[in-house]
Design an enzyme around this catalytic site. Structure first.
Site, PDB file in Angstrom:
ATOM      1  N   ASN A   1     -41.698  12.740 -47.096  1.00 35.87           N
ATOM      2  CA  ASN A   1     -41.584  13.950 -47.911  1.00 35.87           C
ATOM      3  C   ASN A   1     -40.113  14.079 -48.297  1.00 35.87           C
ATOM      4  OD1 ASN A   1     -41.534  16.431 -49.079  1.00 35.87           O
ATOM      5  ND2 ASN A   1     -42.104  17.598 -47.239  1.00 35.87           N
ATOM      6  N   TRP A   2     -39.816  13.696 -49.540  1.00 36.64           N
ATOM      7  CA  TRP A   2     -38.420  13.695 -49.985  1.00 36.64           C
ATOM      8  C   TRP A   2     -37.934  15.088 -50.369  1.00 36.64           C
ATOM      9  CZ3 TRP A   2     -38.926   8.731 -53.493  1.00 36.64           C
ATOM     10  CH2 TRP A   2     -38.917   7.609 -52.666  1.00 36.64           C
ATOM     11  N   LYS A   3     -38.835  16.052 -50.378  1.00 36.60           N
ATOM     12  CA  LYS A   3     -38.484  17.448 -50.691  1.00 36.60           C
ATOM     13  C   LYS A   3     -37.677  17.491 -52.005  1.00 36.60           C
ATOM     14  CE  LYS A   3     -38.880  18.444 -45.815  1.00 36.60           C
ATOM     15  NZ  LYS A   3     -38.514  19.254 -44.668  1.00 36.60           N
TER      16      LYS A   3
ATOM     17  N   HIS B   1     -47.091  23.138 -47.374  1.00 34.58           N
ATOM     18  CA  HIS B   1     -45.933  22.828 -46.532  1.00 34.58           C
ATOM     19  C   HIS B   1     -45.277  24.139 -46.075  1.00 34.58           C
ATOM     20  CE1 HIS B   1     -42.023  21.408 -45.208  1.00 34.58           C
ATOM     21  NE2 HIS B   1     -42.619  20.245 -45.016  1.00 34.58           N
TER      22      HIS B   1
ATOM     23  N   GLU C   1     -42.339  25.026 -45.900  1.00 31.55           N
ATOM     24  CA  GLU C   1     -41.275  25.546 -46.774  1.00 31.55           C
ATOM     25  C   GLU C   1     -41.874  26.318 -47.942  1.00 31.55           C
ATOM     26  OE1 GLU C   1     -39.329  21.775 -47.094  1.00 31.55           O
ATOM     27  OE2 GLU C   1     -38.738  21.993 -44.990  1.00 31.55           O
TER      28      GLU C   1
ATOM     29  N   GLU D   1     -47.134  20.430 -38.253  1.00 29.24           N
ATOM     30  CA  GLU D   1     -45.675  20.520 -38.280  1.00 29.24           C
ATOM     31  C   GLU D   1     -45.240  21.852 -37.685  1.00 29.24           C
ATOM     32  OE1 GLU D   1     -43.804  17.910 -41.572  1.00 29.24           O
ATOM     33  OE2 GLU D   1     -44.424  19.742 -42.520  1.00 29.24           O
TER      34      GLU D   1
ATOM     35  N   GLY E   1     -36.405  19.663 -39.539  1.00 27.70           N
ATOM     36  CA  GLY E   1     -35.005  19.518 -39.934  1.00 27.70           C
ATOM     37  C   GLY E   1     -33.991  19.808 -38.850  1.00 27.70           C
TER      38      GLY E   1
ATOM     39  N   SER F   1     -38.893  16.374 -37.448  1.00 27.70           N
ATOM     40  CA  SER F   1     -37.817  15.607 -36.804  1.00 27.70           C
ATOM     41  C   SER F   1     -38.287  14.267 -36.233  1.00 27.70           C
ATOM     42  CB  SER F   1     -37.134  16.464 -35.727  1.00 27.70           C
ATOM     43  OG  SER F   1     -36.509  17.592 -36.321  1.00 27.70           O
TER      44      SER F   1
ATOM     45  N   GLY G   1     -39.437  13.950 -43.032  1.00 26.99           N
ATOM     46  CA  GLY G   1     -38.496  14.522 -43.996  1.00 26.99           C
ATOM     47  C   GLY G   1     -37.194  13.736 -44.014  1.00 26.99           C
ATOM     48  N   GLY G   2     -36.201  14.221 -43.304  1.00 24.13           N
ATOM     49  CA  GLY G   2     -34.843  13.652 -43.340  1.00 24.13           C
ATOM     50  C   GLY G   2     -34.800  12.139 -43.184  1.00 24.13           C
TER      51      GLY G   2
HETATM   52  P1  13P Z   1     -37.882  16.570 -40.968  1.00 18.63           P
HETATM   53  O1  13P Z   1     -38.449  15.208 -40.665  1.00 18.63           O
HETATM   54  O2  13P Z   1     -36.599  16.524 -41.726  1.00 18.63           O
HETATM   55  O3  13P Z   1     -37.830  17.441 -39.740  1.00 18.63           O
HETATM   56  O4  13P Z   1     -38.902  17.287 -41.979  1.00 18.63           O
HETATM   57  C1  13P Z   1     -40.241  17.337 -41.625  1.00 18.63           C
HETATM   58  C2  13P Z   1     -41.006  17.834 -42.761  1.00 18.63           C
HETATM   59  O5  13P Z   1     -40.918  18.969 -43.161  1.00 18.63           O
HETATM   60  C3  13P Z   1     -41.877  16.867 -43.440  1.00 18.63           C
HETATM   61  O6  13P Z   1     -42.747  17.513 -44.297  1.00 18.63           O
END
Ligand code: 13P
Length: 259
Positions: free
Chosen positions: A8-10, A98, A100, A170, A176, A217, A238-239
């Site tokens: 997920n590159w957001k 998601h 967010e 999640e 994050g 994470s 994510g990251g």
């Molecule tokens: P991180 O891997 O950066 O914690 O993000 C997780 C996430 O929100 C994937 O959708």
């Protein structure tokens, strides 16, 4: 048993950066990916990069995903993007709900449910995100919140044939932070989600049309721990997915542990 490694590159990359990233993933993963049909590597790009990332992964073992969609095919819906349009670019997976989006733009359970319906109709696999906040966990409401999100997203939605739904657990408070929950903690929530699926569907539907994965994470230092729990069928990343070598390492771990 298929495993899913979903990036997920957001909103972290421009279209040009996304294309570069996608090409780097393809270059590093194509050969092994071709020999690892049970490991699905998926890149969920921002809308602005869907076309370029789609072109970069076409014909390779890397699949294209989106991060959101609307629930109608066409019409006066300013700013929205339909699953039909996503499908035309080769999108195979789409994140919905998601945390967010639930937290920042008020995406509701009902919106998530409508998006799931629309995606299934177009043969795109929804990646339905569920998870509790720290307050909900500390207040003893973790299980109720997650069960509620799962039931609500699936109400009236029954995957058939080749339709498939990924549920991503999640915990919102670890996203994050670099501090994942323990594999045992994640596994217990996966069991709860699967138990909830069994309350809704016959066993064969749960087994054939669903996978539950963990997000929050995840990186190459903890991936093995999560996949060591049989109930955890992959990761939403994510990251760590913004570094091609790191993302491919996660795919390699999944392939290695699926053998
Ligand atoms: P991180 O891997 O950066 O914690 O993000 C997780 C996430 O929100 C994937 O959708």
């Amino acid at each position: 048993m298929k495993r899913f490694v979903i990036a997920n590159w957001k909103m972290q990359v421009t279209a040009a950066e996304a294309e570069t990233l996608a090409r780097a993933v393809v270059e590093k993963w194509a050969a092994q990916g071709a020999q690892s049909p049970d490991t699905a590597a998926v890149l969920c790009a921002p809308f602005t990069a869907i076309e370029r990332v789609g072109a970069a992964v076409r014909g390779t073992p890397v699949a294209l995903g989106a991060q959101d969609c609307f629930w109608e095919d066409k019409g006066a819906y300013t700013g929205e993007v339909s699953p039909a349009e996503l499908k035309s670019f080769g999108v195979e997976y789409c994140i919905v709900g998601h945390s967010e989006r639930r937290g920042l733009v008020g995406e509701t359970d009902e919106m998530v449910r409508k998006k799931v319906t629309a995606l299934l109709r177009h043969g795109i696999r929804p990646v339905v995100c569920v998870g509790e906040t720290r307050e909900e966990r500390e207040g003893g409401r973790r299980d109720a919140v997650v069960i509620g999100q799962v039931k609500s997203a699936l109400e009236g939605n029954r995957p058939v044939g080749t339709q498939f739904i990924v549920i991503a657990y999640e915990p919102r408070w670890v996203i994050g932070t670099g501090q994942a929950v323990s594999p045992e903690d994640a596994a217990s929530m996966h069991h709860l989600i699967i138990q909830t699926l069994h309350e809704i569907y016959p066993a064969d539907v749960v087994e054939r049309q669903f996978a539950v994965i963990y997000g929050g994470s995840v990186d190459s230092s903890n991936m093995r721990g999560f996949l060591g729990e049989e109930v955890i069928r992959g990761a939403l990343v994510g990251g760590a997915s913004l570094k091609p070598q790191e993302f491919v390492s996660l795919c390699e771990i999944a392939a290695d542990m699926t053998r």
